[in-house]
Design an enzyme around this catalytic site. Structure first.
Site, PDB file in Angstrom:
ATOM      1  N   ASN A 224       0.864  -1.190   0.000  1.00  0.00           N
ATOM      2  CA  ASN A 224       0.000   0.000   0.000  1.00  0.00           C
ATOM      3  C   ASN A 224       0.893   1.230   0.000  1.00  0.00           C
ATOM      4  O   ASN A 224       2.120   1.112   0.079  1.00  0.00           O
ATOM      5  CB  ASN A 224      -0.956  -0.021   1.196  1.00  0.00           C
ATOM      6  CG  ASN A 224      -0.235  -0.054   2.524  1.00  0.00           C
ATOM      7  OD1 ASN A 224       0.649   0.757   2.788  1.00  0.00           O
ATOM      8  ND2 ASN A 224      -0.585  -1.017   3.365  1.00  0.00           N
TER       9      ASN A 224
ATOM     10  N   ASP B 185      -9.017  -7.232   3.622  1.00  0.00           N
ATOM     11  CA  ASP B 185      -8.607  -5.848   3.381  1.00  0.00           C
ATOM     12  C   ASP B 185      -8.519  -5.090   4.708  1.00  0.00           C
ATOM     13  O   ASP B 185      -8.919  -3.940   4.823  1.00  0.00           O
ATOM     14  CB  ASP B 185      -9.549  -5.150   2.402  1.00  0.00           C
ATOM     15  CG  ASP B 185      -8.880  -3.932   1.755  1.00  0.00           C
ATOM     16  OD1 ASP B 185      -7.657  -3.780   1.908  1.00  0.00           O
ATOM     17  OD2 ASP B 185      -9.580  -3.131   1.114  1.00  0.00           O
TER      18      ASP B 185
END
Lengths: 427, 320
Positions: free
Chosen positions: A97, A307
């Protein structure tokens, strides 16, 4: 824990073999030695009576995140591993990320070796381009050697189609999946909601759901051109599912994941503009949620991902449109998913396939199945036990949860990895 | 009907969205606004309605008119007024909004007047502090006092907006003024039309109970009022509309364009105006049609009414 033990009187759920029947397992030296309704207990040092509870392969999550090391009050590997174990996970994958792009080969192998210190199996994906900027390829080959299990690209796709073509083509020599969030960059940039009556009344910047379809059409075309393996990283709309079906008619290697949030929540949950529901991709319409659940039932979704994304309260201390996206979900995923089973929207086998053999098969992992010879990664689930989600009780030091104060039926009671008990609810 | 006839008290301690109001609330606001409007015409404008209370103007977006109007309203009611302008230039400022809110609340103001670039910021502040919050504009969501002063202005000309045909023309997509006006006008039974190029219309606007047009001549026919919205210059440069002059020729208000409307049509604008983009200069200044300065005048009276009604409720809480 004894070297050899058995779990008996369980409801065995093994999606890999479509098996849902009473029985038990015998574990020897960290491996499953016997499975079924007629196991030989003579060699077992310990016998656990499951009392009819569900016994399934420990869950596998292809997408979660911790926070950067040394973040004050941040989610660390130990807290992440504890959350995973409590949520019934035996294996988790750290996905790249923006704050942890996982794009450097230096130290990648060392990092992977360091994962062995944790009770849960931890893997890492590799960031496909440097700093996830979408311009220069990162050292995918070296990272694959260092243990990277797939290549990912965070919340933004590789917008330049020529770069994407090269990355996908290059990754194919290592047999790595390239996971891309399906969102047309221009249509989705700066948006925080799905285009709908609700979001336009609130004046929220919103993306149309065809953004997902356009991205999947493009990415699948490039997969066809390069022969690369494309993983659709969190499909969330009916439009997107229809694009995946279209792409699968061609002879392509396409995998699809979806996040638990999009299967169990919709935009109406964020109706009061609670920042806890600011999620990427944004929550969709109820019609999209239903389409996703149907796709899971039909086996079109290879993996359900948590997630799981810890954020400090300060970042959620902003109004909806400015809040950092993300929710914790490792400890609530199973509870939320079992809600769909209780509602009759999914069977247990359908619900657990994309959390066990589904992701294991994508990555070529031996766990995720109840089979003699497979690693004894197991989870015992009390399918009816009621509980209320209280973020203060999470193993995570963070508390940003979209399921806060939800009522669930079904809780993990024990989790095992390699035959070692790594979580025991009653202890 | 007078208030005593149905013994209903204004129940709110916040004004976040026009959707929080019902027609009776609106008539209570207008009744008090009419009073303050008359008082504002005299040279004895000060009142002690909010004596001892502090109104905090918290503007995260620059504003001259709305902030000045709120400040004047609060001062005429006898409140102490503190203005906080917080530049929101960088996405990541040092302090989160919830921390800012807690700090401001600790200073014990009574009413927070908030303008913020993000939808939901005023209700966020109302949730996290025990202060009364008046929304002075949040993102593209709501600007309730502007909607109220617009409807108040129309009401003064017509008695009631029920059954009247009102056209809103221009950038509906990005407009909180349009969203507040549409909410109020539909609640009060007006016949609402909107007219804009498709690039400046919100998705699903066809579900909002308004008639949607892209041709101004068609849209304007037989209208009782037509409201131009402010066009942001940066959106007139090829992104949403090819140019300001093309916009003016297609969607700008002028004497020529209003010829198809009712003869005594009211021409309105929430300000600040871009003369020659959304409205012709001569029409904006024509006292026969333009009520733009009345809107500004009424703005102070409507805001006084809202602050007074909320302040009265705070005093009741204090006494209880």
């Amino acid at each position: 824990m004894s070297a050899s033990f058995a779990i008996t009187n369980a409801r065995l759920i093994d999606p890999a073999s479509d098996h849902d029947a009473p029985g038990g397992v015998l574990v020897e030296d960290g491996l499953i030695a016997q499975v079924g309704d007629d196991i030989d207990l003579t060699g077992a040092d310990e016998v656990i009576d499951a009392g009819g509870k569900v016994l399934a392969p420990a869950l596998i999550d292809l997408r979660c995140a911790k926070e950067a090391a040394l973040t004050p009050d941040g989610e660390t590997l130990p807290s992440l591993a504890a959350s995973a174990a409590a949520g019934g996970f035996g294996s988790i994958v750290l996905a790249p990320n923006a704050s942890a792009p996982l794009d450097k080969a230096d130290g990648f192998a060392g990092m992977s070796r360091g994962f062995a210190h944790y009770p849960v199996r931890i893997y890492s994906a590799a960031g496909a381009t440097r700093a996830l900027a979408g311009t220069e390829m990162s050292e995918l080959g070296l990272m694959a050697r260092g243990g990277a299990v797939y290549a990912g690209h965070g919340d933004h796709t590789i917008s330049d189609s020529k770069t994407l073509r090269r990355v996908m083509s290059y990754a194919s020599q290592f047999d790595l999946w390239l996971a891309l969030r399906p969102a047309d960059p221009a249509l989705s940039q700066g948006t925080v909601a799905t285009e709908s009556d609700w979001s336009s009344r609130f004046g929220l910047p919103a993306e149309p759901t065809i953004s997902e379809r356009i991205a999947i059409d493009r990415d699948a075309s490039i997969a066809a051109l390069t022969g690369g393996k494309l993983m659709i990283d969190r499909v969330s709309t009916r439009e997107g599912l229809s694009a995946i079906r279209q792409a699968r008619k061609r002879d392509l290697e396409i995998a699809a994941t979806c996040a638990i949030a999009h299967m169990t929540l919709n935009e109406v949950d964020a109706g009061a503009l609670d920042s806890a529901f600011r999620i990427d991709p944004p929550l969709r319409l109820e019609d999209d949620r239903r389409a996703l659940v149907e796709a899971v039932a039909d086996g079109e979704i290879d993996a359900i991902v948590s997630d799981h994304r810890p954020t400090p309260f300060d970042d959620k201390g902003e109004p909806f449109a400015l809040a950092i996206a993300g929710t914790l979900s490792l400890e609530t995923l199973l509870g939320a998913l079992l809600g769909l089973v209780h509602e009759g929207e999914l069977t247990l086998l359908q619900a657990l396939r994309p959390l066990t053999c589904g992701p294991a098969d994508l990555l070529g992992l031996p766990q995720g199945r109840l089979r003699a010879g497979a690693p004894a990664d197991l989870v015992l689930i009390d399918g009816d036990k009621p509980w209320v989600c209280d973020p203060a009780e999470f193993r995570s030091p963070r508390g940003n949860s979209a399921w806060s104060r939800r009522r669930f039926s079904g809780q993990v009671t024990q989790t095992f990895v390699d035959g070692r008990r790594i979580h025991n609810y009653n202890a | 009907m007078t208030r005593a006839a149905f013994s209903y008290e204004f129940p709110h301690r916040h004004l976040i969205s026009v959707a929080d109001l019902n027609p009776v609330d609106i008539s209570l606001i207008f009744e008090r606004a009419e009073h303050w409007r008359a008082v504002n015409k005299t040279t004895r404008r000060s009142s002690d309605a909010l004596q001892g209370m502090t109104v905090l103007n918290l503007f995260f977006e620059a504003s001259t008119r709305t902030q000045g109007s709120f400040e004047m309203a609060a001062k005429r009611l006898g409140a102490d007024v503190v203005n906080f302008a917080i530049a929101q230039s960088s996405a990541k400022k040092g302090e989160s909004l919830s921390d800012t809110a807690r700090n401001l609340a600790a200073m014990q103001p009574d009413i927070l007047v908030v303008r913020h670039g993000a939808t939901g910021a005023p209700s966020f502040l109302a949730d996290r502090t025990d202060l009364s919050v008046v929304n002075a504009g949040d993102g593209m969501h709501q600007h309730p006092t502007q909607g109220l002063l617009d409807v108040f202005t129309m009401n003064r000309h017509w008695g009631s907006v029920g059954g009247r045909r009102v056209l809103i023309v221009g950038d509906i997509l990005h407009s909180r003024v349009a969203r507040s006006n549409i909410g109020l006008l539909s609640m009060l039974g007006a016949d609402i039309r909107v007219c804009a190029p498709p690039t400046l219309l919100p998705a699903d606007i066809d579900q909002w109970g308004v008639e949607v047009f892209t041709d101004l001549d068609e849209a304007i026919s037989d209208c009782d009022a037509v409201m131009a919205l402010r066009q942001q210059k940066e959106r007139m440069a090829g992104g949403f509309v090819p140019s300001g002059r093309e916009f003016f020729h297609l969607f700008g208000l002028s004497h020529e364009r209003i010829a198809r409307a009712k003869p005594d049509v009211l021409v309105m604008h929430p300000g600040p105006m871009n003369r020659g983009t959304e409205i012709h200069s001569q029409l904006a200044d024509d006292p026969k049609h333009s009520v733009i300065m009345e809107q500004v005048e009424n703005g102070v009276a409507v805001r006084m009414a809202i602050l007074e009604l909320i302040g009265t409720n705070l005093r009741k809480e204090d006494a209880a």
